[in-house]
Design an enzyme around this catalytic site. Structure first.
Site, PDB file in Angstrom:
ATOM      1  N   GLU A 167      87.596 -22.005 109.993  1.00 41.26           N
ATOM      2  CA  GLU A 167      86.370 -22.693 109.596  1.00 41.26           C
ATOM      3  C   GLU A 167      86.533 -23.442 108.275  1.00 41.26           C
ATOM      4  O   GLU A 167      87.310 -23.051 107.414  1.00 41.26           O
ATOM      5  CB  GLU A 167      85.220 -21.685 109.500  1.00 41.26           C
ATOM      6  CG  GLU A 167      84.856 -21.142 110.878  1.00 41.26           C
ATOM      7  CD  GLU A 167      83.663 -20.193 110.866  1.00 41.26           C
ATOM      8  OE1 GLU A 167      82.807 -20.336 111.750  1.00 41.26           O
ATOM      9  OE2 GLU A 167      83.590 -19.317 109.995  1.00 41.26           O
ATOM     10  N   CYS A 184      85.216 -26.663 101.323  1.00 40.26           N
ATOM     11  CA  CYS A 184      85.863 -25.351 101.231  1.00 40.26           C
ATOM     12  C   CYS A 184      86.772 -25.210 102.448  1.00 40.26           C
ATOM     13  O   CYS A 184      86.301 -25.182 103.584  1.00 40.26           O
ATOM     14  CB  CYS A 184      84.772 -24.279 101.219  1.00 40.26           C
ATOM     15  SG  CYS A 184      85.404 -22.603 101.216  1.00 40.26           S
ATOM     16  N   CYS A 193      93.127 -13.241 107.843  1.00 38.02           N
ATOM     17  CA  CYS A 193      93.647 -12.904 106.516  1.00 38.02           C
ATOM     18  C   CYS A 193      94.230 -11.501 106.571  1.00 38.02           C
ATOM     19  O   CYS A 193      93.693 -10.628 107.242  1.00 38.02           O
ATOM     20  CB  CYS A 193      92.500 -12.957 105.500  1.00 38.02           C
ATOM     21  SG  CYS A 193      93.045 -12.800 103.790  1.00 38.02           S
ATOM     22  N   CYS A 227      90.143  -7.123 102.311  1.00 38.31           N
ATOM     23  CA  CYS A 227      89.160  -6.800 101.275  1.00 38.31           C
ATOM     24  C   CYS A 227      87.943  -6.230 101.998  1.00 38.31           C
ATOM     25  O   CYS A 227      87.523  -6.769 103.030  1.00 38.31           O
ATOM     26  CB  CYS A 227      88.778  -8.045 100.476  1.00 38.31           C
ATOM     27  SG  CYS A 227      90.179  -8.747  99.578  1.00 38.31           S
ATOM     28  N   CYS A 235      84.785  -8.385 102.922  1.00 33.86           N
ATOM     29  CA  CYS A 235      85.006  -9.746 103.453  1.00 33.86           C
ATOM     30  C   CYS A 235      85.107  -9.729 104.974  1.00 33.86           C
ATOM     31  O   CYS A 235      85.871  -8.960 105.546  1.00 33.86           O
ATOM     32  CB  CYS A 235      86.271 -10.335 102.842  1.00 33.86           C
ATOM     33  SG  CYS A 235      86.637 -11.990 103.445  1.00 33.86           S
ATOM     34  N   CYS A 251      80.063 -17.562 101.300  1.00 37.39           N
ATOM     35  CA  CYS A 251      81.332 -16.921 100.912  1.00 37.39           C
ATOM     36  C   CYS A 251      81.621 -15.674 101.710  1.00 37.39           C
ATOM     37  O   CYS A 251      80.798 -14.770 101.782  1.00 37.39           O
ATOM     38  CB  CYS A 251      81.228 -16.452  99.472  1.00 37.39           C
ATOM     39  SG  CYS A 251      81.655 -17.656  98.313  1.00 37.39           S
TER      40      CYS A 251
END
Ligand code: SAH
Length: 376
Positions: free
Chosen positions: A101, A114, A121, A125, A128, A350
């Site tokens: 995205e 962004c 990933c 985390c 996230c 975010c």
């Protein structure tokens, strides 16, 4: 976790993502004079031209040969969503079917794109959403630059030299850890900052890392972009838990690398991102410790209210707690700002980025697609 490399699509090869030198090589291999590389670069990155036939400064014969061997394709747009606040999110699908995205955030004085550097990933985390996605691979320079080109196509942002262009700033804060895909990110930054092309200045580009310490200095030296660091905790004990890469590169090593970041000074500070998690890292003692640990580093602190996603194990700190944290940070001599969540209605804020194939599960999506095909 396995990092998968993209399958090369058969047939035509993409020109987007080649560095200037690689494009020169391609032009030379076609038996064309060297100045053609400059012309081609101009069409690709200054004009955003996608049709070789329209590249009228090139000979007809060369245009035909380019079209027979190459593409200037962008990733396929799977979804294009517009938030009520003007934020726009695209879900892109690459040649091997993987998705990532990209988000455009318009503000009164700037427009920030962004972009993603990986599919998924590996960092996991805890707060996230992307970190819960299992399938991970690096994006190629063509796929990284392709996000910028496609966003510009959709925003009507060509040619590059246009005075009122919408995309003025770029952040590597989408999916993925850019410093785990360093070479490709560096190549893409070289293309994006080239003055005869997309021409977004290094000063307007920020790379955000969770703290891959051994790559930080090299990144500063070779790319010259601004650095943002996802700190999120002031003790190793807590950071080990919420940003697990901390077990490898603890806070003191990370801050030492920040102190040494090339080009950093009071006019060009490192941004420390700090996600506000209710009852986890948001106390006044945390705020005071933050001031202490950042002493001597040209820093600004960006407090990010936690953006929830389905099944997330945290809550966002209450607004008065965020404000009190910001007040303490500012009183301690740090520049602290609170990030306004954008595009919440389209899950574009975010840490909420996660490709649809992963949300549904690849198998479910295939079944859906088969069902859709059967229905037509
Ligand atoms: N891997 C890089 C860049 C991607 S994330 C990094 O870690 O910096 C961009 C920022 O969003 C990071 O600071 C990340 O910690 C933060 N973030 C992730 N999930 C979030 C969430 N749910 N709410 C608020 N911020 C989040």
């Amino acid at each position: 976790m396995t990092v998968i490399t993209p399958e090369t699509p058969s047939g035509l090869t993409g020109l987007v993502g080649l560095s200037r030198d690689e494009l020169k090589d391609s032009v030379a291999a076609a038996g064309e004079p060297a100045f053609r590389a400059k012309q081609l670069w101009h069409w690709l990155y200054c004009r955003g031209e996608t049709d070789f036939a329209e590249m009228t400064t090139l000979s007809k014969d060369y245009r035909a040969r380019l079209a027979a061997a190459h593409t200037v394709d962008r990733p396929e747009v799977v979804r294009d969503q517009l938030s009520t606040d003007g934020t726009r999110k695209w879900l892109f699908r690459f040649d091997d079917g993987q998705e990532a995205e990209t988000v455009f955030i318009p503000e009164s004085d700037r427009g920030t794109l962004c972009i993603s550097s990986q599919v998924g990933c590996t960092l996991t985390c805890r707060f996230c959403h992307t970190g819960t996605q299992k399938l991970v691979r690096n994006l190629t320079p063509g796929e990284i630059v392709g996000q910028v080109l496609s966003a510009r196509d959709h925003l009507g942002d060509w040619p590059s030299a246009k005075p009122d262009r919408k995309i003025t700033n770029l952040v590597f804060m989408g999916m993925g850890e850019p410093l785990y895909n360093y070479e490709n990110v560096r190549t893409s930054i070289g293309i994006i900052t080239d003055n005869e092309g997309i021409a977004i200045s290094r000063r307007k580009i920020t790379l955000s890392t969770a703290g891959v310490v051994p790559m930080i200095e090299r990144c500063g030296e070779e790319t010259g972009v601004n650095l943002a660091v996802s700190l999120h905790a002031v003790t190793d004990e807590l950071r080990d838990d919420i940003v697990p890469v901390n077990k490898k590169y603890p806070i003191s090593d990370l801050l030492e690398a920040c102190r040494a970041y090339p080009g950093v000074n009071n006019a060009r500070r490192i941004t420390f991102e700090y996600v506000m998690l209710k009852g986890v890292n948001d106390s006044q003692a945390d705020a005071k410790e933050l001031i202490r640990v950042l002493k001597g580093i040209p820093a600004k602190v960006n407090l990010i209210p936690f953006n929830p996603w389905p099944g997330a194990p945290y809550l966002c700190s209450a607004p008065d707690v965020v404000d009190a944290f910001a007040t303490t940070v500012n009183a301690g001599g740090l520049i602290g700002t609170v990030r306004t969540p954008r595009g919440q209605d389209i899950l574009a804020a975010c840490g909420q980025l996660k490709s649809e194939s992963q949300r549904l599960g690849i198998r479910e999506r295939r079944l859906q697609e088969a069902a859709a095909r059967a229905a037509t």
